[in-house]
Design a protein around this motif. Structure first.
Motif, mmCIF file in Angstrom:
data_model
loop_
_atom_site.group_PDB
_atom_site.id
_atom_site.type_symbol
_atom_site.label_atom_id
_atom_site.label_comp_id
_atom_site.label_asym_id
_atom_site.label_seq_id
_atom_site.Cartn_x
_atom_site.Cartn_y
_atom_site.Cartn_z
ATOM 1 N N ALA A 26 0.852 -1.193 0.000
ATOM 2 C CA ALA A 26 0.000 0.000 0.000
ATOM 3 C C ALA A 26 0.892 1.249 0.000
ATOM 4 C CB ALA A 26 -0.914 0.006 1.210
ATOM 5 N N ASN A 27 0.747 2.094 -1.031
ATOM 6 C CA ASN A 27 1.582 3.302 -1.087
ATOM 7 C C ASN A 27 1.019 4.386 -0.164
ATOM 8 O OD1 ASN A 27 -0.496 4.716 -2.490
ATOM 9 N ND2 ASN A 27 0.250 3.958 -4.463
ATOM 10 N N ALA A 28 1.686 5.544 -0.124
ATOM 11 C CA ALA A 28 1.295 6.607 0.810
ATOM 12 C C ALA A 28 -0.125 7.100 0.556
ATOM 13 C CB ALA A 28 2.286 7.767 0.716
ATOM 14 N N ARG A 29 -0.505 7.234 -0.710
ATOM 15 C CA ARG A 29 -1.856 7.704 -1.026
ATOM 16 C C ARG A 29 -2.903 6.679 -0.594
ATOM 17 N NH1 ARG A 29 -2.880 10.288 -6.835
ATOM 18 N NH2 ARG A 29 -1.469 11.768 -5.843
ATOM 19 N N GLU A 30 -2.627 5.401 -0.844
ATOM 20 C CA GLU A 30 -3.559 4.348 -0.427
ATOM 21 C C GLU A 30 -3.617 4.252 1.089
ATOM 22 O OE1 GLU A 30 -2.866 1.413 -4.312
ATOM 23 O OE2 GLU A 30 -1.547 1.291 -2.555
ATOM 24 N N THR A 31 -2.463 4.394 1.734
ATOM 25 C CA THR A 31 -2.426 4.360 3.200
ATOM 26 C C THR A 31 -3.273 5.477 3.789
ATOM 27 O OG1 THR A 31 -0.222 3.348 3.243
ATOM 28 C CG2 THR A 31 -0.915 4.532 5.222
ATOM 29 N N LYS A 32 -3.117 6.691 3.249
ATOM 30 C CA LYS A 32 -3.907 7.837 3.730
ATOM 31 C C LYS A 32 -5.401 7.587 3.562
ATOM 32 C CE LYS A 32 -4.719 12.757 2.881
ATOM 33 N NZ LYS A 32 -4.378 13.936 2.035
ATOM 34 N N ALA A 33 -5.803 7.073 2.382
ATOM 35 C CA ALA A 33 -7.221 6.832 2.125
ATOM 36 C C ALA A 33 -7.780 5.763 3.058
ATOM 37 C CB ALA A 33 -7.423 6.415 0.668
ATOM 38 N N LEU A 34 -7.015 4.691 3.295
ATOM 39 C CA LEU A 34 -7.492 3.604 4.157
ATOM 40 C C LEU A 34 -7.582 4.051 5.610
ATOM 41 C CD1 LEU A 34 -5.535 0.698 2.477
ATOM 42 C CD2 LEU A 34 -8.030 0.867 2.637
ATOM 43 N N ILE A 35 -6.604 4.818 6.076
ATOM 44 C CA ILE A 35 -6.674 5.359 7.443
ATOM 45 C C ILE A 35 -7.923 6.219 7.598
ATOM 46 C CG2 ILE A 35 -5.624 7.026 9.024
ATOM 47 C CD1 ILE A 35 -4.110 4.489 9.161
ATOM 48 N N HIS A 36 -8.182 7.084 6.605
ATOM 49 C CA HIS A 36 -9.369 7.945 6.636
ATOM 50 C C HIS A 36 -10.651 7.114 6.683
ATOM 51 C CE1 HIS A 36 -12.092 11.257 5.566
ATOM 52 N NE2 HIS A 36 -12.638 10.399 4.712
ATOM 53 N N GLU A 37 -10.752 6.120 5.827
ATOM 54 C CA GLU A 37 -11.974 5.319 5.731
ATOM 55 C C GLU A 37 -12.209 4.489 6.993
ATOM 56 O OE1 GLU A 37 -11.115 3.270 2.139
ATOM 57 O OE2 GLU A 37 -11.331 5.076 0.904
ATOM 58 N N ILE A 38 -11.152 3.919 7.545
ATOM 59 C CA ILE A 38 -11.282 3.151 8.786
ATOM 60 C C ILE A 38 -11.663 4.081 9.937
ATOM 61 C CG2 ILE A 38 -9.988 1.818 10.493
ATOM 62 C CD1 ILE A 38 -8.397 0.637 8.108
ATOM 63 N N ALA A 39 -11.019 5.245 9.997
ATOM 64 C CA ALA A 39 -11.343 6.206 11.053
ATOM 65 C C ALA A 39 -12.798 6.656 10.962
ATOM 66 C CB ALA A 39 -10.414 7.420 10.969
ATOM 67 N N LEU A 40 -13.313 6.796 9.748
ATOM 68 C CA LEU A 40 -14.701 7.217 9.569
ATOM 69 C C LEU A 40 -15.670 6.158 10.107
ATOM 70 C CD1 LEU A 40 -16.497 9.468 8.448
ATOM 71 C CD2 LEU A 40 -16.443 8.309 6.236
ATOM 72 N N ILE A 41 -15.395 4.892 9.813
ATOM 73 C CA ILE A 41 -16.248 3.813 10.332
ATOM 74 C C ILE A 41 -16.196 3.788 11.852
ATOM 75 C CG2 ILE A 41 -16.600 1.315 10.407
ATOM 76 C CD1 ILE A 41 -15.438 1.212 7.553
ATOM 77 N N LEU A 42 -14.994 3.888 12.413
ATOM 78 C CA LEU A 42 -14.858 3.888 13.869
ATOM 79 C C LEU A 42 -15.558 5.085 14.493
ATOM 80 C CD1 LEU A 42 -11.108 2.834 14.182
ATOM 81 C CD2 LEU A 42 -13.089 1.505 14.966
ATOM 82 N N ALA A 43 -15.452 6.232 13.837
ATOM 83 C CA ALA A 43 -16.090 7.439 14.363
ATOM 84 C C ALA A 43 -17.608 7.297 14.386
ATOM 85 C CB ALA A 43 -15.679 8.650 13.533
ATOM 86 N N VAL A 44 -18.175 6.694 13.344
ATOM 87 C CA VAL A 44 -19.626 6.469 13.314
ATOM 88 C C VAL A 44 -20.037 5.609 14.507
ATOM 89 C CG1 VAL A 44 -21.491 5.312 12.064
ATOM 90 C CG2 VAL A 44 -19.897 6.778 10.831
ATOM 91 N N GLU A 45 -19.288 4.544 14.757
ATOM 92 C CA GLU A 45 -19.621 3.650 15.863
ATOM 93 C C GLU A 45 -19.437 4.347 17.211
ATOM 94 O OE1 GLU A 45 -18.517 -0.624 13.753
ATOM 95 O OE2 GLU A 45 -17.079 0.286 15.124
ATOM 96 N N ALA A 46 -18.318 5.068 17.364
ATOM 97 C CA ALA A 46 -18.021 5.696 18.649
ATOM 98 C C ALA A 46 -18.985 6.829 18.975
ATOM 99 C CB ALA A 46 -16.587 6.209 18.652
ATOM 100 N N LEU A 47 -19.224 7.715 17.995
ATOM 101 C CA LEU A 47 -20.048 8.890 18.279
ATOM 102 C C LEU A 47 -21.523 8.544 18.423
ATOM 103 C CD1 LEU A 47 -18.381 11.657 16.098
ATOM 104 C CD2 LEU A 47 -17.871 10.917 18.428
ATOM 105 N N ALA A 48 -21.956 7.429 17.825
ATOM 106 C CA ALA A 48 -23.332 6.986 18.046
ATOM 107 C C ALA A 48 -23.556 6.654 19.513
ATOM 108 C CB ALA A 48 -23.643 5.769 17.176
ATOM 109 N N SER A 49 -22.495 6.214 20.171
ATOM 110 C CA SER A 49 -22.587 5.878 21.589
ATOM 111 C C SER A 49 -22.310 7.076 22.497
ATOM 112 C CB SER A 49 -21.586 4.758 21.913
ATOM 113 O OG SER A 49 -21.536 4.483 23.290
ATOM 114 N N GLU A 50 -21.421 7.951 22.047
ATOM 115 C CA GLU A 50 -20.943 9.016 22.929
ATOM 116 C C GLU A 50 -21.770 10.293 22.876
ATOM 117 O OE1 GLU A 50 -18.606 8.569 25.075
ATOM 118 O OE2 GLU A 50 -18.006 6.575 24.396
#
Length: 225
Positions: A26-50
């Motif tokens: 995974a190159n730097a651009r792919e790494t950035k996109a995957l980190i963003h997408e994973i963080a978005l899923i986690l944020a949806v789960e976390a903020l729904a609770s918080e």
């Protein structure tokens, strides 16, 4: 068994993206996109609770109908750990309905002892005129929880700053690091951790195994520094 304040995502899309992120190809651009997408899923789960929806006033639709507007409560601040936490920041900003304060903490691990060393802190230590302007919840962003030392140091700093709760969002963690971070905070409910996956092993250099390497180096192309 994970502590009650540790939430490991089981989202199928997150698990697939985490598998892609682990790859050395995974190159730097792919790494950035995957980190963003994973963080978005986690944020949806976390903020729904918080967070809780609250009425914020009234407005008018294009057809002239009145409706009650809503926002979220309690007040939050985003706190990315430099450098790699910056890769998760945009996902949280995208999800939150309104702009919120962003504060930065810089921590690195001393190579020999693996103990965290703070080199930057821009938390405002003056109190705002309105108590409501001070956030109740700090959302701490750090892709990796390895030994747990950095997370513990950051959590302690934020609780001493005066927030009531710290919500940690991480892409990947070790079992021992999660356990250590989950025990931080003297009052039950002060710390909640949301993470995309968990590895069992931490190397003698403090790296997750199999892990996904040094996220900061992968994001900013500083491998070999």
């Amino acid at each position: 068994m994970a502590a009650s304040n540790v939430h490991i995502s089981t989202h199928p899309c997150l698990r697939a993206k985490l598998s892609q992120l682990r790859s050395k190809d995974a190159n730097a651009r792919e790494t950035k996109a995957l980190i963003h997408e994973i963080a978005l899923i986690l944020a949806v789960e976390a903020l729904a609770s918080e967070l809780t929806p609250v009425n914020s006033g009234t407005a008018e639709t294009p057809l002239g109908a009145q409706y009650t507007t809503e926002t979220v409560h309690p007040p939050v601040a985003l706190v990315p750990i430099l450098r790699s936490g910056l890769g998760m920041l945009e996902a949280l900003q995208t999800l939150l309905p309104e702009p919120v304060p962003i504060h930065h903490l810089g921590l690195y691990r001393e190579p020999t002892t693996l103990q965290p060393v703070e080199y930057y802190n821009n938390l405002p230590y003056h109190r705002p005129a309105s108590a409501s302007a001070h956030p109740d919840v700090a959302i701490l962003l750090d892709p990796i929880i390895a030994t747990g030392g950095t997370s513990v140091a950051a959590i302690q700093t934020l609780l001493e700053w005066g927030v009531k709760r710290v919500v940690v969002i991480a892409v990947l963690a070790s079992e021992s690091g999660l356990d250590r971070a989950a025990k931080e905070g003297g009052v039950e409910g002060q710390v909640e951790i949301w993470v995309g996956g968990c590895d069992k092993e931490v190397t003698d250099k403090g790296m997750l195994r199999p892990g996904m390497g040094d996220v900061g180096d992968r994001l900013f192309l500083t491998i070999g520094k």
